[in-house]
Design an enzyme around this catalytic site. Structure first.
Site, short mmCIF file in Angstrom:
data_model
loop_
_atom_site.label_atom_id
_atom_site.label_comp_id
_atom_site.label_asym_id
_atom_site.label_seq_id
_atom_site.Cartn_x
_atom_site.Cartn_y
_atom_site.Cartn_z
CB THR A 96 -0.93 0.01 1.22
OG1 THR A 96 -1.77 -1.15 1.16
CG2 THR A 96 -1.81 1.26 1.22
CE LYS A 171 -5.23 -1.73 1.82
NZ LYS A 171 -3.91 -2.33 1.90
CE LYS A 239 2.27 2.02 4.66
NZ LYS A 239 1.76 1.11 3.58
#
Length: 288
Positions: A96, A171, A239
């Site tokens: 990701t 995502k 993150k």
């Protein structure tokens, strides 16, 4: 069978690599700590000391590393993937990462006659082990079609979302939906306990109704059992939320639910839980 090079053998990457090995693909592996690869090597994978060595020998290179800076490091530079792969190689980043970095990899790959996809995943450690990940893919349609048989060894819900970067944007949608939902799951369990209910019985009822979610079915039982081992790290979730908020800001889009979840997880990380699973958010409620 195409030779696959797999870089990054963390909580999810190792299971993903193992599924490719089980499917019969010749597998080359590289990760920062060789010890993490020992069991895969025993099962038939071939260790490569450097990213460059792996890239030179593989027909398909898959990366599953930690952060965008790791993706940048592994793809670019003299010892990186793109400087060392053969023409016609397929590269698939399943980390990701940022949509802009996915676009950068795609453009740099195209200049070298290399085919690139961004294909982040969802499903955690369980999905990775069972080969039932959701895979969100960005890149050229024909490249997606060529790589789909490999992706089908890793996941069951595989959707081509559009051009380069589209997988990463999708995502972000996934992580945005999970972020506020995780607060809801924790608060529902905290309410159940405080009101004197049996939380497991409550889960039986609400996980099958309109409140149902993957987190409620898979992570709530872990919360109640006191199991805070990572299926997905708190530090990696932070993150992801940071990337999503930065992308939303570029689009002049306010996401207050995501901002709240990020601040709560950052508090959790400061309390020493950055290497716990995302279900550790529940600790905030049971300690109050």
């Amino acid at each position: 069978m195409k030779t696959i090079g797999f870089i990054g053998l963390g909580v999810m990457g190792k299971s993903m690599a193992r599924n490719l090995l089980k499917a019969g693909y010749p597998l080359l592996v590289n990760t920062r700590t060789k010890e993490k690869a020992n069991d895969l090597i025993a099962e038939g994978a071939v260790w490569k000391e450097t990213v460059a060595q792996l890239a030179k020998e593989a027909d398909v290179v898959i990366t599953m590393v930690g952060y965008p800076k790791d993706v940048e490091e592994v793809y670019f530079g003299e010892e990186g993937i793109l400087a060392n792969v053969k023409e016609g190689t397929y590269v698939i980043d399943m980390t990701t990462s940022t949509p802009s970095l996915a676009e950068k990899i795609y453009k740099a790959a195209k200049e070298r006659n290399v085919y690139a996809l961004d294909a982040p995943v969802s499903g955690g450690d369980i999905g990775a082990k069972e080969g039932k990940l959701t895979i969100m893919v960005g890149g050229d349609e024909e490249v997606f079609s060529a790589c789909k048989p490999i992706l089908e060894r890793l996941g069951t819900n595989i959707v081509h979302q559009g051009k380069a970067g589209a997988g990463q944007h999708t995502k972000m949608c996934n992580q945005i939906a999970i972020a506020s939902n995780m607060i809801g799951v924790c608060e529902a369990l905290a309410y159940a306990k405080r009101s004197g209910l049996d939380p497991l019985k409550v889960l039986e009822s609400i996980s099958q109704g309109a409140a149902g979610s993957w987190s409620l079915s898979n992570l709530a039982p872990r919360m109640l059992a006191g199991d805070f081992q990572p299926g997905f790290y708190v530090k990696h979730f932070i993150k992801d939320m940071k990337i999503a908020l930065e992308e939303a800001e570029k689009m002049n889009l306010q996401l207050p639910g995501l901002a709240l979840a990020k601040s709560m997880y950052e508090e959790l990380a400061k309390a020493g839980e950055e290497n716990s699973g995302t279900q550790a958010l529940y600790k905030r409620y049971i300690q109050e």
